[in-house]
Design a protein around this motif. Structure first.
Motif, PDB file in Angstrom:
ATOM      1  N   ARG A  72     -17.141   3.929   6.514  1.00  6.67           N
ATOM      2  CA  ARG A  72     -16.908   3.111   7.549  1.00  6.67           C
ATOM      3  C   ARG A  72     -17.877   3.668   8.812  1.00  6.67           C
ATOM      4  NH1 ARG A  72     -10.522   3.138   8.389  1.00  6.67           N
ATOM      5  NH2 ARG A  72      -9.845   1.765   6.711  1.00  6.67           N
ATOM      6  N   SER A  73     -18.390   4.738   8.699  1.00  4.59           N
ATOM      7  CA  SER A  73     -19.352   5.329   9.646  1.00  4.59           C
ATOM      8  C   SER A  73     -20.837   4.546   9.342  1.00  4.59           C
ATOM      9  CB  SER A  73     -20.023   6.618   9.285  1.00  4.59           C
ATOM     10  OG  SER A  73     -18.677   7.508   9.213  1.00  4.59           O
ATOM     11  N   TYR A  74     -21.261   3.888   8.623  1.00  3.63           N
ATOM     12  CA  TYR A  74     -22.318   2.982   8.340  1.00  3.63           C
ATOM     13  C   TYR A  74     -22.101   1.690   8.068  1.00  3.63           C
ATOM     14  CZ  TYR A  74     -24.475   7.587   8.071  1.00  3.63           C
ATOM     15  OH  TYR A  74     -24.801   8.694   8.354  1.00  3.63           O
ATOM     16  N   ILE A  75     -22.992   0.687   8.075  1.00  8.02           N
ATOM     17  CA  ILE A  75     -22.769  -0.936   7.810  1.00  8.02           C
ATOM     18  C   ILE A  75     -22.765  -0.924   6.453  1.00  8.02           C
ATOM     19  CG2 ILE A  75     -23.550  -3.176   8.182  1.00  8.02           C
ATOM     20  CD1 ILE A  75     -24.575  -2.356  11.143  1.00  8.02           C
ATOM     21  N   CYS A  76     -21.466  -1.539   5.763  1.00 13.78           N
ATOM     22  CA  CYS A  76     -21.757  -1.634   4.393  1.00 13.78           C
ATOM     23  C   CYS A  76     -21.607  -3.094   4.135  1.00 13.78           C
ATOM     24  CB  CYS A  76     -20.354  -1.050   3.704  1.00 13.78           C
ATOM     25  SG  CYS A  76     -20.248  -1.188   2.162  1.00 13.78           S
ATOM     26  N   GLY A 295     -25.667  13.624   7.227  1.00 12.20           N
ATOM     27  CA  GLY A 295     -25.126  12.214   7.909  1.00 12.20           C
ATOM     28  C   GLY A 295     -23.550  12.019   8.145  1.00 12.20           C
ATOM     29  N   LEU A 296     -23.423  11.072   8.671  1.00  7.79           N
ATOM     30  CA  LEU A 296     -21.809  10.855   9.056  1.00  7.79           C
ATOM     31  C   LEU A 296     -21.060  10.937   7.851  1.00  7.79           C
ATOM     32  CD1 LEU A 296     -22.083   8.267  11.894  1.00  7.79           C
ATOM     33  CD2 LEU A 296     -22.113  10.689  12.188  1.00  7.79           C
ATOM     34  N   ASP A 297     -21.478  10.570   6.750  1.00  6.74           N
ATOM     35  CA  ASP A 297     -20.739  10.528   5.510  1.00  6.74           C
ATOM     36  C   ASP A 297     -20.757  11.810   4.682  1.00  6.74           C
ATOM     37  OD1 ASP A 297     -23.457  10.211   4.898  1.00  6.74           O
ATOM     38  OD2 ASP A 297     -23.232   8.535   3.559  1.00  6.74           O
ATOM     39  N   GLY A 298     -21.394  12.787   5.352  1.00  6.71           N
ATOM     40  CA  GLY A 298     -21.407  14.180   4.494  1.00  6.71           C
ATOM     41  C   GLY A 298     -22.878  14.298   3.798  1.00  6.71           C
ATOM     42  N   LYS A 299     -23.391  13.137   3.491  1.00  8.21           N
ATOM     43  CA  LYS A 299     -24.589  13.322   2.690  1.00  8.21           C
ATOM     44  C   LYS A 299     -25.843  13.774   3.379  1.00  8.21           C
ATOM     45  CE  LYS A 299     -22.901   9.787  -0.578  1.00  8.21           C
ATOM     46  NZ  LYS A 299     -23.156   8.344  -0.994  1.00  8.21           N
ATOM     47  N   LEU A 300     -26.741  14.295   2.798  1.00  6.29           N
ATOM     48  CA  LEU A 300     -27.827  14.587   3.417  1.00  6.29           C
ATOM     49  C   LEU A 300     -29.058  13.675   3.190  1.00  6.29           C
ATOM     50  CD1 LEU A 300     -27.848  18.270   1.972  1.00  6.29           C
ATOM     51  CD2 LEU A 300     -27.849  17.964   4.593  1.00  6.29           C
ATOM     52  N   TYR A 328     -31.959  -6.284   3.680  1.00  3.60           N
ATOM     53  CA  TYR A 328     -30.897  -5.864   4.465  1.00  3.60           C
ATOM     54  C   TYR A 328     -30.991  -4.161   3.912  1.00  3.60           C
ATOM     55  CZ  TYR A 328     -27.925  -5.505   0.105  1.00  3.60           C
ATOM     56  OH  TYR A 328     -27.453  -5.372  -1.128  1.00  3.60           O
ATOM     57  N   LEU A 329     -30.429  -3.324   4.991  1.00  4.33           N
ATOM     58  CA  LEU A 329     -30.341  -1.829   4.589  1.00  4.33           C
ATOM     59  C   LEU A 329     -29.006  -1.583   4.121  1.00  4.33           C
ATOM     60  CD1 LEU A 329     -31.954  -0.309   8.051  1.00  4.33           C
ATOM     61  CD2 LEU A 329     -33.103  -1.297   5.873  1.00  4.33           C
ATOM     62  N   CYS A 330     -29.170  -0.540   3.214  1.00  8.40           N
ATOM     63  CA  CYS A 330     -28.319   0.125   2.418  1.00  8.40           C
ATOM     64  C   CYS A 330     -27.448   1.298   3.358  1.00  8.40           C
ATOM     65  CB  CYS A 330     -28.588   0.385   1.060  1.00  8.40           C
ATOM     66  SG  CYS A 330     -26.993   0.791   0.037  1.00  8.40           S
ATOM     67  N   MET A 331     -26.361   1.385   3.873  1.00 18.17           N
ATOM     68  CA  MET A 331     -25.561   2.492   4.347  1.00 18.17           C
ATOM     69  C   MET A 331     -26.546   3.142   5.466  1.00 18.17           C
ATOM     70  SD  MET A 331     -22.989   2.300   2.651  1.00 18.17           S
ATOM     71  CE  MET A 331     -21.916   3.360   3.622  1.00 18.17           C
ATOM     72  N   GLU A 332     -26.803   2.279   6.446  1.00 18.54           N
ATOM     73  CA  GLU A 332     -27.258   2.658   7.680  1.00 18.54           C
ATOM     74  C   GLU A 332     -26.451   2.260   9.174  1.00 18.54           C
ATOM     75  OE1 GLU A 332     -29.515   4.995   8.458  1.00 18.54           O
ATOM     76  OE2 GLU A 332     -30.479   5.355   6.710  1.00 18.54           O
ATOM     77  N   SER A 333     -26.795   2.946  10.212  1.00 21.40           N
ATOM     78  CA  SER A 333     -26.183   2.418  11.359  1.00 21.40           C
ATOM     79  C   SER A 333     -26.940   1.205  11.933  1.00 21.40           C
ATOM     80  CB  SER A 333     -26.195   3.501  12.307  1.00 21.40           C
ATOM     81  OG  SER A 333     -27.622   3.911  12.843  1.00 21.40           O
ATOM     82  N   GLY A 334     -25.954   0.602  12.922  1.00 23.11           N
ATOM     83  CA  GLY A 334     -26.607  -0.577  13.566  1.00 23.11           C
ATOM     84  C   GLY A 334     -27.724  -0.175  14.439  1.00 23.11           C
ATOM     85  N   GLU A 335     -28.025   1.069  14.842  1.00 22.46           N
ATOM     86  CA  GLU A 335     -28.910   1.608  15.715  1.00 22.46           C
ATOM     87  C   GLU A 335     -30.453   1.647  14.922  1.00 22.46           C
ATOM     88  OE1 GLU A 335     -25.461   2.819  17.728  1.00 22.46           O
ATOM     89  OE2 GLU A 335     -26.106   3.245  15.766  1.00 22.46           O
ATOM     90  N   VAL A 336     -30.140   2.105  13.494  1.00 19.12           N
ATOM     91  CA  VAL A 336     -31.162   2.318  12.724  1.00 19.12           C
ATOM     92  C   VAL A 336     -31.866   0.749  12.207  1.00 19.12           C
ATOM     93  CG1 VAL A 336     -31.838   2.899  10.409  1.00 19.12           C
ATOM     94  CG2 VAL A 336     -30.701   4.604  11.840  1.00 19.12           C
ATOM     95  N   TRP A 337     -30.590   0.021  11.992  1.00 18.98           N
ATOM     96  CA  TRP A 337     -31.146  -1.446  11.765  1.00 18.98           C
ATOM     97  C   TRP A 337     -32.250  -1.940  12.873  1.00 18.98           C
ATOM     98  CZ3 TRP A 337     -29.813  -5.647   8.355  1.00 18.98           C
ATOM     99  CH2 TRP A 337     -28.917  -5.364   7.125  1.00 18.98           C
TER     100      TRP A 337
END
Length: 365
Positions: A72-76, A295-300, A328-337
């Motif tokens: 939920r931390s990123y756009i899926c 990142g917000l999902d715990g991944k580096l 489209y972007l995979c698992m990124e925030s709206g700001e990064v988009w």
């Protein structure tokens, strides 16, 4: 078409009577067969090697249709996974499946055919919803198709489902079975993971070359299939921009952009525990060169400015080729988009709607 070396067929108790297991025995007549219990790993070598030359037939008791394991931390994207197996005969240094050391061998779920009616009932219960479904999350969709016959069972089934598409994602050129069923391809997207020749040579063992993947995609386009591409993971290294632009130039040379339904872009990211496994299995890897942040999902993942620069570079070059590629972007925030692409769907629901509209545009009922 490449056929992978298989030296053993392991059949778990409970899977031996399924038609998939029977088909596998027929298609591998000279390969030794062993009947094993579900709790027996049946390894003959180092567990770290994942026993990728053994096929293990399993009667799977879980749900075959699952939501994409996003956060939920990123756009899926709202993708759904058709769970047909775990592991593939290729060996990419960055693959997250290496963390499944307790599940070695090429694990094929023998009872998928028995569950198609259940999957169909789920799809039919929501006629107003578009289901974007794929088999390429935990295994390669086509690498073992010449043995499993996945396309033999899935294409006839999905050809009747007007409110869904099935995406078959691969790093191979194993498309012969698929091309023999082009009359059943109305609801099928054939997709390739793409990377630079340098990354493929150093980090993607036993996969097809970049050019061969693109030429296979061209064959599918000419046969009437809609195709897709996934630049994931992008790797940041000297001359990355020039080399990724070279990939797009090759696409531009061989492909028709008007039958590309979408192109996703994502950067290298990994759970912290995976680094130790990768270092042990791929001591010569270069994928950890660079600076990473949690990142917000715990991944580096790479620092945000690096990711944004890479996304913007690829998006700009792709758009110069064709303005309607469904990027489209995979698992990124709206700001990064917004910073990378100049727009953002804002929410996962809006991204799902955007991709659903791509389905309706390129694959109308």
């Amino acid at each position: 078409m490449k056929e992978f070396k298989i030296r053993r067929l392991l059949i778990e108790m409970g899977a031996e009577e399924n038609s998939m297991a029977q088909r596998m025995r027929t298609r591998l007549p000279a390969v030794p067969k062993e009947y094993v219990s579900p709790d027996d790993p049946a390894l003959t070598g180092n567990r770290d090697e994942l026993d990728k030359e053994s096929i293990r037939m399993i009667h799977y008791s879980g749900d075959f249709l699952k939501p994409c394991p996003g956060t939920r931390s990123y756009i899926c994207c709202g993708y759904r996974i058709l769970h047909v197996g775990i592991n593939c005969p290729m060996d990419c240094s960055y693959c997250f499946l290496q963390s499944y050391l307790n599940q070695p061998s090429l694990r094929i779920f023998s009872n998928i055919e028995d569950e198609l009616d259940v999957i169909g009932s789920t799809i039919d219960a929501y006629p107003g919803r578009i289901f974007r479904i794929g088999t390429g999350e935990f295994t390669d969709s086509l690498a073992l198709d010449y043995l499993t016959g996945w396309t033999d069972m899935l294409l006839p089934f999905f050809s009747t489902k007007k409110n869904c598409i099935l995406e078959l994602k691969t790093k191979t050129t194993c498309i012969e079975n698929l091309l023999n069923k082009q009359d059943l391809g109305q609801r099928i997207v054939v997709a390739w993971s793409l990377n630079t020749p340098r990354v493929i040579a150093h980090e993607e063992r036993n996969t097809s070359s970049l050019e061969n993947r693109i030429l296979a995609a061209r064959r599918c386009q000419k046969a009437g299939f809609v195709v897709a591409f996934h630049f994931d993971p992008l790797l940041h290294y000297p001359r990355w921009q020039e080399e990724y632009e070279g990939v797009i130039e090759l696409m531009e040379k061989h492909l028709n952009p008007e039958s590309i339904i979408w192109i996703s872009i994502g950067s290298f990211r990994y759970m912290p525990d995976l680094k130790r496994i990768i270092r042990r299995r791929f001591p010569e890897t270069h994928i950890f060169n660079g600076e990473f942040v949690s990142g917000l999902d715990g991944k580096l993942r790479y620092f945000r400015p690096i990711r944004e620069e890479m996304y913007a570079s690829l998006s700009d070059r792709l758009t110069r080729w064709h303005t309607d590629l469904g990027i489209y972007l995979c698992m990124e925030s709206g700001e990064v988009w917004a910073q990378s692409l100049g727009w953002s769907p804002g929410t996962s629901a809006n991204l799902s709607r955007y991709l659903d509209e791509r389905v309706m545009k390129l694959m109308p009922v």
